[in-house]
Structure formats: structure tokens, C-alpha cells
Write a protein that holds these residues in place. Sequence first.
Motif, PDB file in Angstrom:
ATOM      1  N   ALA A  32       0.828  -1.211   0.000  1.00 18.68           N
ATOM      2  CA  ALA A  32       0.000   0.000   0.000  1.00 18.68           C
ATOM      3  C   ALA A  32       0.861   1.259   0.000  1.00 18.68           C
ATOM      4  O   ALA A  32       0.503   2.267  -0.605  1.00 18.68           O
ATOM      5  CB  ALA A  32      -0.933  -0.010   1.209  1.00 18.68           C
ATOM      6  N   SER A  33       2.022   1.200   0.654  1.00 14.64           N
ATOM      7  CA  SER A  33       2.895   2.376   0.732  1.00 14.64           C
ATOM      8  C   SER A  33       3.431   2.792  -0.634  1.00 14.64           C
ATOM      9  O   SER A  33       3.823   3.948  -0.825  1.00 14.64           O
ATOM     10  CB  SER A  33       4.067   2.085   1.678  1.00 14.64           C
ATOM     11  OG  SER A  33       4.806   0.949   1.234  1.00 14.64           O
ATOM     12  N   GLN A  34       3.439   1.863  -1.587  1.00 19.12           N
ATOM     13  CA  GLN A  34       3.941   2.185  -2.926  1.00 19.12           C
ATOM     14  C   GLN A  34       3.005   3.109  -3.701  1.00 19.12           C
ATOM     15  O   GLN A  34       3.407   3.685  -4.715  1.00 19.12           O
ATOM     16  CB  GLN A  34       4.154   0.894  -3.725  1.00 19.12           C
ATOM     17  CG  GLN A  34       5.264   0.009  -3.162  1.00 19.12           C
ATOM     18  CD  GLN A  34       5.324  -1.335  -3.864  1.00 19.12           C
ATOM     19  OE1 GLN A  34       4.298  -1.920  -4.197  1.00 19.12           O
ATOM     20  NE2 GLN A  34       6.528  -1.831  -4.092  1.00 19.12           N
ATOM     21  N   LEU A  35       1.761   3.255  -3.232  1.00 21.40           N
ATOM     22  CA  LEU A  35       0.807   4.126  -3.914  1.00 21.40           C
ATOM     23  C   LEU A  35       1.239   5.589  -3.899  1.00 21.40           C
ATOM     24  O   LEU A  35       0.842   6.369  -4.765  1.00 21.40           O
ATOM     25  CB  LEU A  35      -0.580   4.001  -3.271  1.00 21.40           C
ATOM     26  CG  LEU A  35      -1.357   2.711  -3.546  1.00 21.40           C
ATOM     27  CD1 LEU A  35      -2.639   2.691  -2.732  1.00 21.40           C
ATOM     28  CD2 LEU A  35      -1.673   2.596  -5.025  1.00 21.40           C
ATOM     29  N   TYR A  36       2.051   5.972  -2.904  1.00 13.63           N
ATOM     30  CA  TYR A  36       2.502   7.364  -2.833  1.00 13.63           C
ATOM     31  C   TYR A  36       3.313   7.750  -4.066  1.00 13.63           C
ATOM     32  O   TYR A  36       3.430   8.933  -4.390  1.00 13.63           O
ATOM     33  CB  TYR A  36       3.339   7.586  -1.566  1.00 13.63           C
ATOM     34  CG  TYR A  36       2.537   7.476  -0.288  1.00 13.63           C
ATOM     35  CD1 TYR A  36       1.543   8.407   0.013  1.00 13.63           C
ATOM     36  CD2 TYR A  36       2.772   6.449   0.623  1.00 13.63           C
ATOM     37  CE1 TYR A  36       0.806   8.320   1.181  1.00 13.63           C
ATOM     38  CE2 TYR A  36       2.041   6.343   1.802  1.00 13.63           C
ATOM     39  CZ  TYR A  36       1.060   7.282   2.069  1.00 13.63           C
ATOM     40  OH  TYR A  36       0.323   7.184   3.223  1.00 13.63           O
ATOM     41  N   ALA A  37       3.870   6.765  -4.753  1.00  7.25           N
ATOM     42  CA  ALA A  37       4.670   7.055  -5.941  1.00  7.25           C
ATOM     43  C   ALA A  37       3.824   7.607  -7.080  1.00  7.25           C
ATOM     44  O   ALA A  37       4.367   8.179  -8.033  1.00  7.25           O
ATOM     45  CB  ALA A  37       5.403   5.793  -6.406  1.00  7.25           C
ATOM     46  N   ALA A  38       2.492   7.452  -6.996  1.00  6.80           N
ATOM     47  CA  ALA A  38       1.614   7.950  -8.060  1.00  6.80           C
ATOM     48  C   ALA A  38       1.629   9.475  -8.137  1.00  6.80           C
ATOM     49  O   ALA A  38       1.502  10.042  -9.225  1.00  6.80           O
ATOM     50  CB  ALA A  38       0.185   7.459  -7.841  1.00  6.80           C
ATOM     51  N   LEU A  39       1.804  10.157  -7.006  1.00 13.24           N
ATOM     52  CA  LEU A  39       1.801  11.623  -7.002  1.00 13.24           C
ATOM     53  C   LEU A  39       3.010  12.202  -7.734  1.00 13.24           C
ATOM     54  O   LEU A  39       2.837  13.038  -8.634  1.00 13.24           O
ATOM     55  CB  LEU A  39       1.717  12.157  -5.574  1.00 13.24           C
ATOM     56  CG  LEU A  39       1.699  13.687  -5.442  1.00 13.24           C
ATOM     57  CD1 LEU A  39       0.530  14.280  -6.227  1.00 13.24           C
ATOM     58  CD2 LEU A  39       1.632  14.107  -3.986  1.00 13.24           C
ATOM     59  N   PRO A  40       4.246  11.806  -7.398  1.00 12.25           N
ATOM     60  CA  PRO A  40       5.372  12.323  -8.193  1.00 12.25           C
ATOM     61  C   PRO A  40       5.301  11.910  -9.655  1.00 12.25           C
ATOM     62  O   PRO A  40       5.728  12.666 -10.537  1.00 12.25           O
ATOM     63  CB  PRO A  40       6.611  11.738  -7.500  1.00 12.25           C
ATOM     64  CG  PRO A  40       6.110  10.647  -6.631  1.00 12.25           C
ATOM     65  CD  PRO A  40       4.723  11.001  -6.258  1.00 12.25           C
ATOM     66  N   CYS A  41       4.733  10.734  -9.926  1.00  9.66           N
ATOM     67  CA  CYS A  41       4.555  10.308 -11.313  1.00  9.66           C
ATOM     68  C   CYS A  41       3.587  11.246 -12.032  1.00  9.66           C
ATOM     69  O   CYS A  41       3.815  11.626 -13.193  1.00  9.66           O
ATOM     70  CB  CYS A  41       4.034   8.872 -11.364  1.00  9.66           C
ATOM     71  SG  CYS A  41       3.811   8.221 -13.034  1.00  9.66           S
ATOM     72  N   ALA A  42       2.492  11.644 -11.358  1.00 12.00           N
ATOM     73  CA  ALA A  42       1.522  12.569 -11.948  1.00 12.00           C
ATOM     74  C   ALA A  42       2.161  13.925 -12.224  1.00 12.00           C
ATOM     75  O   ALA A  42       1.938  14.533 -13.280  1.00 12.00           O
ATOM     76  CB  ALA A  42       0.321  12.728 -11.015  1.00 12.00           C
ATOM     77  N   LEU A  43       2.980  14.404 -11.282  1.00  7.42           N
ATOM     78  CA  LEU A  43       3.653  15.689 -11.474  1.00  7.42           C
ATOM     79  C   LEU A  43       4.651  15.627 -12.633  1.00  7.42           C
ATOM     80  O   LEU A  43       4.775  16.577 -13.415  1.00  7.42           O
ATOM     81  CB  LEU A  43       4.354  16.108 -10.182  1.00  7.42           C
ATOM     82  CG  LEU A  43       3.431  16.344  -8.972  1.00  7.42           C
ATOM     83  CD1 LEU A  43       4.246  16.680  -7.731  1.00  7.42           C
ATOM     84  CD2 LEU A  43       2.426  17.452  -9.267  1.00  7.42           C
ATOM     85  N   CYS A  44       5.338  14.503 -12.760  1.00  5.74           N
ATOM     86  CA  CYS A  44       6.263  14.329 -13.888  1.00  5.74           C
ATOM     87  C   CYS A  44       5.510  14.313 -15.213  1.00  5.74           C
ATOM     88  O   CYS A  44       5.960  14.896 -16.205  1.00  5.74           O
ATOM     89  CB  CYS A  44       7.055  13.033 -13.715  1.00  5.74           C
ATOM     90  SG  CYS A  44       8.316  13.089 -12.423  1.00  5.74           S
ATOM     91  N   LEU A  45       4.346  13.661 -15.233  1.00  5.15           N
ATOM     92  CA  LEU A  45       3.556  13.608 -16.461  1.00  5.15           C
ATOM     93  C   LEU A  45       3.020  14.990 -16.823  1.00  5.15           C
ATOM     94  O   LEU A  45       2.916  15.325 -18.008  1.00  5.15           O
ATOM     95  CB  LEU A  45       2.402  12.613 -16.303  1.00  5.15           C
ATOM     96  CG  LEU A  45       2.785  11.134 -16.392  1.00  5.15           C
ATOM     97  CD1 LEU A  45       1.578  10.244 -16.069  1.00  5.15           C
ATOM     98  CD2 LEU A  45       3.328  10.802 -17.781  1.00  5.15           C
TER      99      LEU A  45
END
Length: 369
Positions: A32-45
Amino acid sequence: MLHTLREWLWWERLWLPGNVSWSDVEHNGAKASQLYAALPCALCLLLVRYLFERYLASPLAKVWGIRDRVRLTAEPNHILENYFCHHGRLLSQADVSSLCKKTSWSERRVHVWFRRRRNQERPGLRKRFCEASWRCVFYFFAFAYGVLALYDKPWLYNLKEVWAGFPKQPMLQSQYWYYLLEMGFYLSLLLSLTIDVKRKDFKEQVVHHIATLTLLSFSWISNYIRIGTLVMACHDSADILLEGAKVFNYGKWKETANFTFVVFTILFTLTRLVIFPFWLIHCTWVHPMEQFAPFFGYYFFNVMLLILQILHFYWAALISRMLYKLIFSKLEGDDRSDEEEDEGDSPLEKKHKLGQRNGSGARGRANGH
């Protein structure tokens, strides 16, 4: 109280089958802790999107001769501006009459002011072209990556394999990056909703993005990874053609745009109205019952899929209307877009003039008699 709420929210019997714990899932699948990676991924996109639109899509629009229409600016008037900002962009006949008295303007002048003011708020053709280009390119690469990640997997060809060994299924690296890419993209769309082209189905888009992120997050945590990748690939396939048809339409390649839209309609019908409900939802609704008793997470996941299916029916109705226009009349742009208005009479003005003509005709007939 927060501790109690957290314990209830993460109660294993709520989200997982019997005799399965979170440690079993995390040991074999995603954490579940890996979900936080979605935010920096969204900002990069979002950054990649900005660079793409500025240095690729905009020059392409210039080459294709895509230009924004010249707009006439609404003349300054604090009374009308205050009404526009605080009460709404559309007027009833009573609103027009009231504003005419306050400003000492004619009805036509008030209508023209509001029409020009609304046009100032609308994005130009070049912005719509850049946005559609970005989405088309992303969906193409996402679908291509999904095909590469799935083509050699047994559950692509036999849906019962989706649940083989569930929930203790290993998370593959290809699945990890596929999920992260899709979650980052839909989160970036949610973050950019206020600056993107606003369409008639704005509220439905918000529901769709939230439902999609909820499904992806839940399937990640509960290790519904295999069915999740199939759902993502199913959706991306048709979206490529939809955005591609918009790109060609904005570029004035009418015949190519119409052909692409027809192919999109066929693929949308096949994937969203046939494969998704009768294969994928059937897979999540029926096959799990062969291995374990139903639990809350099972119902929650299927209800979220049904919400997506309801949205598919709504968009299918819009697409059918657009296809009807394409075949029997003239299709201009995206039927969901908030289109720019011409300087001609508004529908309310036309209705008012028609009533005046009908009234004059009736009086003329009465005087003749």
C-alpha cells in the motif's frame, strides 16, 4: 478514535478473503505504501505534457494552420461583469429585462456582451488540439506497453487464470510500471481538470477519474493486479482513436477524422459494451465465487466496475448522437466540448424574434378579418 478508525478501515475481513492477511498479500504482491509514488509520477507527467504541448504539439498546429478565432472583447461594464461572475453565464428573459433596466442597454446589446464574455472564457482551437494530441500520444504508448506486458500472460487468453492462486500472486515489474503509469496519468488529469478544455460531461469526467483511481488503488492494495491490467488495456485501446479523431478534425483532415471516428465507434462498442461487461465484469463477478466466499471487498470492486459501465452507457449515447450527425448531417468538433459562439443571434434572441413575428402575423390576420 483515529486509531480505531484506521483499524476498521484496514480490517482484513473487510477487504480480503478468509484466512488471508495483509502480510500474505504484501509478501507476494504490491504494498500500500507504494501508492505514494503515483503523485510524483503525476507531477512528472504534467511536466512532460507541458513540454510536449509547447515544443511538439504547438509547432505541429502551426504547420497544419490551426489558429484560434479572432475574438471581439466585451466592452467594460461593471454591472454585467458582476452578474457574469456571481450569478451565471446564461440568461433568462427575466434576467435580460432586469439587466437592460440597470444598464440602459438594449436586449441585443446585453446578449452580445454576454456572448463575447463567454467566448473570452473558452479555450482556443490550438489549446484543444494540443490537449487531444497529448492524450492520443499517451494512450498509444500506454496501450503499446500494456500489450507488451500482457501478450505472453496466460490470463489474457484464459480469464480463469486471473484468480489462480489469488490473492497470493507475485507482482511483476511490468505490472508495477504499468499501474504506476496509469495511476499517475489519471491523477494528472484530475489535477488539471480546472485548466483543461471544459466539456459538457465535466461532472461525468470527474466521477470517471475518481472511480478509476479508486479501482486502481483498491486493486493494487488487494492484489487484483491481473484483472486491473486487463481493464486498463481494454479502455486505452479505444481512447487512442477518439483522441486521434479529434486531432485530425482540428487539423481539417475531415475525411480521415470521420473514418477514424467510425472505427473508434466500432471499437468502443466492442470493448466497452461487450468485452468489458460480458468478459471482464463476468470474470470478477463469477469466477472468484469458485474459490472463496464473497466479502465486502469483492462487492466493492464489482460495484466500482459497474459505475464505470454506467458511464460507458452514457458516453455510448453521446457517441451514437455524434455518429448520427456524421451520417445524416455535418459533424463539427467534439460534441462534448463547450464550443465558441458565433456573433449571430443567441437561441433566446431567435426565440424572441420568432415570437414577435408570430405576434405580428396574428395581429395582421386579425386586422384583415
